[in-house]
Structure formats: C-alpha cells, structure tokens
Design a protein around this motif. Structure first.
Motif, PDB file in Angstrom:
ATOM      1  N   PHE A  49      12.292 -12.898  92.336  1.00  0.00           N
ATOM      2  CA  PHE A  49      12.353 -11.445  92.510  1.00  0.00           C
ATOM      3  C   PHE A  49      11.035 -10.775  92.147  1.00  0.00           C
ATOM      4  N   TYR A  81      14.754  -3.861  89.279  1.00  0.00           N
ATOM      5  CA  TYR A  81      15.845  -4.775  89.623  1.00  0.00           C
ATOM      6  C   TYR A  81      17.199  -4.097  89.485  1.00  0.00           C
ATOM      7  N   SER A  85      19.431  -4.157  92.783  1.00  0.00           N
ATOM      8  CA  SER A  85      20.603  -5.040  92.757  1.00  0.00           C
ATOM      9  C   SER A  85      21.886  -4.317  93.127  1.00  0.00           C
ATOM     10  N   VAL A  88      22.868  -5.200  96.619  1.00  0.00           N
ATOM     11  CA  VAL A  88      22.907  -6.633  96.870  1.00  0.00           C
ATOM     12  C   VAL A  88      24.266  -7.217  96.517  1.00  0.00           C
ATOM     13  N   PRO A  90      25.449 -10.809  95.756  1.00  0.00           N
ATOM     14  CA  PRO A  90      24.844 -12.130  95.533  1.00  0.00           C
ATOM     15  C   PRO A  90      25.386 -13.198  96.482  1.00  0.00           C
ATOM     16  N   SER A  96      25.014  -7.528 102.240  1.00  0.00           N
ATOM     17  CA  SER A  96      24.160  -6.746 101.342  1.00  0.00           C
ATOM     18  C   SER A  96      23.428  -5.655 102.112  1.00  0.00           C
ATOM     19  N   TRP A 127      16.215 -14.701  99.080  1.00  0.00           N
ATOM     20  CA  TRP A 127      16.420 -14.324  97.677  1.00  0.00           C
ATOM     21  C   TRP A 127      17.897 -13.990  97.434  1.00  0.00           C
ATOM     22  N   ILE A 128      18.488 -13.205  98.328  1.00  0.00           N
ATOM     23  CA  ILE A 128      19.902 -12.871  98.189  1.00  0.00           C
ATOM     24  C   ILE A 128      20.752 -14.122  98.340  1.00  0.00           C
ATOM     25  N   GLY A 132      20.281 -13.645  94.355  1.00  0.00           N
ATOM     26  CA  GLY A 132      19.734 -12.324  94.048  1.00  0.00           C
ATOM     27  C   GLY A 132      19.443 -12.138  92.567  1.00  0.00           C
TER      28      GLY A 132
END
Length: 229
Positions: A49, A81, A85, A88, A90, A96, A127-128, A132
């Motif tokens: 991240f 973050y 987040s 997002v 995860p 997301s 990344w997700i 995430g």
C-alpha cells in the motif's frame, strides 16, 4: 412520407452503437504490475500500500478540486489508508468502489479527464485481491555501504515522493524528479525536516508513516557526504 435510406440506416444503426458502448468486463483481471527493480528488497509478488497504492491515489485522486482535505468531493478524502480502505472490500476488487469507479461512464470516470493507466489499475486491483492491507516495504534501497543519489536516494524518492512531487503540477509547487531538485530541497532543510516530521514542515510521506530509520539515515549520510550523484 418517405424516409430516406440514410435516415433508415441511422435509425437501425444508432441502437447498435449505443449497445456497443459497454463497460469493460470487470471479471477480467488486469495484468499484474511489473516487478520492481533489484533495489527493492521485499517480496516482488506483493503489492504494498505505502510503496505502490498510496502514491497512485495521491497523484491522481487526492489533489486540489478532487479528494484532498480541502476539496473532499463526495465526502471522500483519499490521502490515508483509513479513508481509502472505506472504499475497499478485501480480496474482492470487483466489489470495491475504489476499483469499479475507474470503469464507470465517461461523466463519472475517476480520475476525471485523466484515467489511470492499465498498470496503475493493476496496482489497485492486485492490492485489493491480496487483501487490501496497510502494508509497506521498509527495506527498499536501504544499503548504506555506498551512498549516492543514483543508488540510494533516487529509489526512495521514486517510491515515496514522485507520486506527489512529480509531473506538471507537483504538490506545493515542489518537484523532486531530478537530482538538482532533490539537492535544492536538501539545501533548504525542507527535505530532512519533512522526513523527520519536524515542527514547521509538512510531514512526508503525506498520509503515511515516517520512513524507516535506515532510510532517513541514508538521506542524512548522503547530505554529509556532499550529496554525491
């Protein structure tokens, strides 16, 4: 009343054109981002991240008139973050909003007028998909045996600073894309003040934790040595 053949053609074709303007298939994953250079000492399979995602979002989204602290369009301030987040889910890029909003209709596409590249979309997607997490690589470019701008300082600046302090409209008017620009920032004491989060300076990296002690010491050693290129 006769209708010309041209008008008939338009009437028949126009619905097809509308139907052809469809959204991308979000079930298809974008390519994985290219692996980082050899100076990156952490996992080359992990999207971090702080190293990869935050710089993309800070550059493209958390800017004046969009989702910075002053503008916070749609009540989103995307410079940390904790805030990012919230958009997002995860392990589920397609679920997301941070990812799906990149593929909405032209009037709502984010970032407006400057869509992300496929590589940048890939960074956010993977990344997700990996959860995430609020993760970072602390050991990128942290070899202190021979400190120069090219081998020690530039990799850190590229990872942490260029996202905000690069391009045609760098944050606070401060560009750090070249050796001379980084030297000028160091000579003004802004560089070390920001990296150490000292009073009177903007704490850097913005929206993230302080760089590791090793990385900060590299900058200090580079300055003491006379800023070798």
């Amino acid at each position: 009343m006769r209708i010309s053949s041209f008008r008939v053609l338009i009437i028949l074709v126009f619905p097809l054109l509308i139907s052809c303007h469809h959204y991308p298939d979000l079930s298809i994953a974008p390519p994985r981002p290219a692996p980082p250079g050899p100076e990156f000492k952490c996992s080359h399979d992990t999207i971090y991240f702080m190293n990869s995602v935050l710089p993309v979002i800070m550059t493209s989204c958390a800017r004046t008139g969009c989702h910075d602290e002053a503008s916070h369009k749609a009540n989103h301030i995307l410079d940390s973050y904790a805030a990012i987040s919230q958009l997002v889910t995860p392990f589920d890029p397609q679920g997301s909003k941070l990812y799906t909003v990149l593929f909405t209709n032209p009037q709502e596409t984010m970032p407006p007028n400057n869509p992300l590249s496929i590589d940048q979309k890939g960074i956010i997607y993977w990344w997700i998909a990996q959860g995430g997490y609020n993760n970072k690589c602390d050991s990128a470019g942290c070899d202190s045996s021979k400190v120069t701008y090219t081998t020690s300082i530039k990799p850190i600046v590229s990872n942490w600073c260029i996202g905000c302090h690069g391009g045609s409209n760098p944050s606070n008017g401060l560009s750090l894309e070249t050796y001379d620009e980084v030297v000028a920032c160091a000579n003004s004491n802004r560089l070390m003040g920001a990296l150490r989060h000292e009073t009177g300076y903007y704490a850097m990296p913005k929206g993230g934790e302080m760089l590791s002690t090793c990385e900060i010491n590299l900058f200090q050693k580079w300055i003491i040595l006379g800023k070798p290129q």
